[in-house]
Design an enzyme around this catalytic site. Structure first.
Site, short mmCIF file in Angstrom:
data_model
loop_
_atom_site.label_atom_id
_atom_site.label_comp_id
_atom_site.label_asym_id
_atom_site.label_seq_id
_atom_site.Cartn_x
_atom_site.Cartn_y
_atom_site.Cartn_z
N GLY A 254 0.82 -1.21 0.00
CA GLY A 254 0.00 0.00 0.00
C GLY A 254 0.85 1.25 0.00
N CYS A 255 1.87 1.29 -0.85
CA CYS A 255 2.86 2.35 -0.75
C CYS A 255 2.58 3.53 -1.67
CB CYS A 255 4.22 1.81 -1.14
SG CYS A 255 4.33 1.61 -2.90
N VAL A 256 3.28 4.62 -1.43
CA VAL A 256 3.27 5.76 -2.33
C VAL A 256 4.67 5.84 -2.95
CG1 VAL A 256 3.13 8.25 -2.56
CG2 VAL A 256 1.59 7.05 -1.02
#
Lengths: 130, 102, 110
Positions: free
Chosen positions: C108-110
């Site tokens: 769930g990264c940016v």
């Protein structure tokens, strides 16, 4: 134009409960649930996790997977707090049937009766079952 | 004719162990693997099931699967032998056939 | 595409994340940064080392929000904010720093 570091506030906050009923390693459910919870944590909802039936085994202390060549993902449950997932409910009856107690678990949890957990499930807006 | 039965499901979730014990003839061996290892533990609601089987069967549990799940050898019902993968292989060689209860 | 450091070639996935976490060494991190046109200073290393410790403890790469909060807790508010971390790692602090730290892409990264 917003800069990437400017955070957007949450929209409507809903009560989400992830219901975990499967033992770890034998099937993929436990790990999948954990990954979904971590991803969904970014959406700033009111998230809780319930552990019942064989799901309580996910939180058993002392897991050591070196012998089976699978990744030990049990330390990740301790990261949930940092993701603001702090409501972990464990069903007392499920623990008792398995000869387990709260001391056997690797994270702080709230142990509650089946009846109380059923009530809590009723209050949820979204229930995701694993 | 000797048979080795393997059980890989938790007795809390499936009736695999019950079914296996109902069909395993006296003298056959039973090996609990994967989630089946929960059936070998002392002090659970299903401990009596396996304890009852010890009279007619030799019962084994796979150690690496126990340890992965945070359980140790001393939590296993008395009379059940903990084996490693080498022991698993020995068991399959010692018996003419393997019946896997899934 | 594989990445080279100290005359050795290391496997990565299609996005450049190291295939085997155990292959990691500081020279490899520097080589990855160089391929992106970046030089690593002590501020970068502080974050990279923090990520390696986080992974060691929790077995995941943290999401950017979690990383920011945890850095703030450990290194103070002037470093535990998105602006500081984005300046260090303009491709996204979790994503880029995790890559240099040899970790998988954050969940769930940016």
């Amino acid at each position: 134009m917003s800069e990437p570091w400017e955070e957007e506030g949450p929209g409507t906050v809903k009560k989400f409960m992830y219901v975990n009923r499967k033992a770890p390693y034998g099937t993929i459910y436990a790990l999948e649930s954990l990954e979904v919870v971590l991803i969904a944590a970014a959406f700033e909802q009111d998230v809780s996790m319930a552990f019942l039936d064989d799901g309580v085994y996910q939180l058993k202390k002392g897991q050591d997977t070196k012998g089976i060549g699978q990744k030990n993902f049990s330390p990740t449950y301790r990261a949930l707090e940092g993701y603001d997932v702090e409501k972990l409910y464990v069903e007392a009856e499920s623990l008792a049937e398995r000869g387990l107690s709260e001391d056997d678990l690797l994270v702080p949890v709230e142990v509650m009766s089946r009846e109380a957990l059923a009530e809590l499930m009723n209050e949820q807006e979204v229930i995701l079952s694993f | 004719m000797s048979m080795l039965h393997t059980v890989n499901k938790s007795p809390f979730e499936r009736n695999t162990l019950v079914s296996c014990l109902g069909h395993a003839t006296a003298g056959s061996a039973i090996l609990l693997i994967e989630d089946g290892v929960y059936g070998a533990l002392e002090g659970t609601a299903h401990s009596d099931l396996l304890r009852g089987a010890l009279a007619d069967h030799s019962v084994y549990v796979l150690g690496p699967d126990l340890n992965a799940r945070g359980m140790t050898d001393d939590q296993v019902i008395e009379g059940v032998s903990v084996v490693d993968y080498g022991g698993f292989v020995d068991l399959t060689e010692k018996h003419e056939k393997v019946q896997a209860w899934l | 595409m594989p990445i080279e450091a100290n005359g050795k070639v290391y496997e990565t996935d299609e996005e450049g994340y190291l295939a085997d976490l155990n292959d990691w060494n500081p020279d490899l991190a520097a080589a990855m940064a160089k391929a992106d046109g970046a030089d690593l200073d002590e501020n970068h290393w502080e974050v990279i080392n923090f990520l390696r410790e986080y992974y060691e403890e929790y077995q995941i790469a943290p999401a950017v929000r979690v990383l920011t909060k945890a850095i703030g807790k450990k290194l103070g508010p002037d470093k535990g904010n998105s602006k500081y971390l984005y300046e260090l790692f303009p491709y996204g602090p979790a994503k880029q720093a995790c890559k240099y730290a040899g970790l998988p892409k954050p969940t769930g990264c940016v």
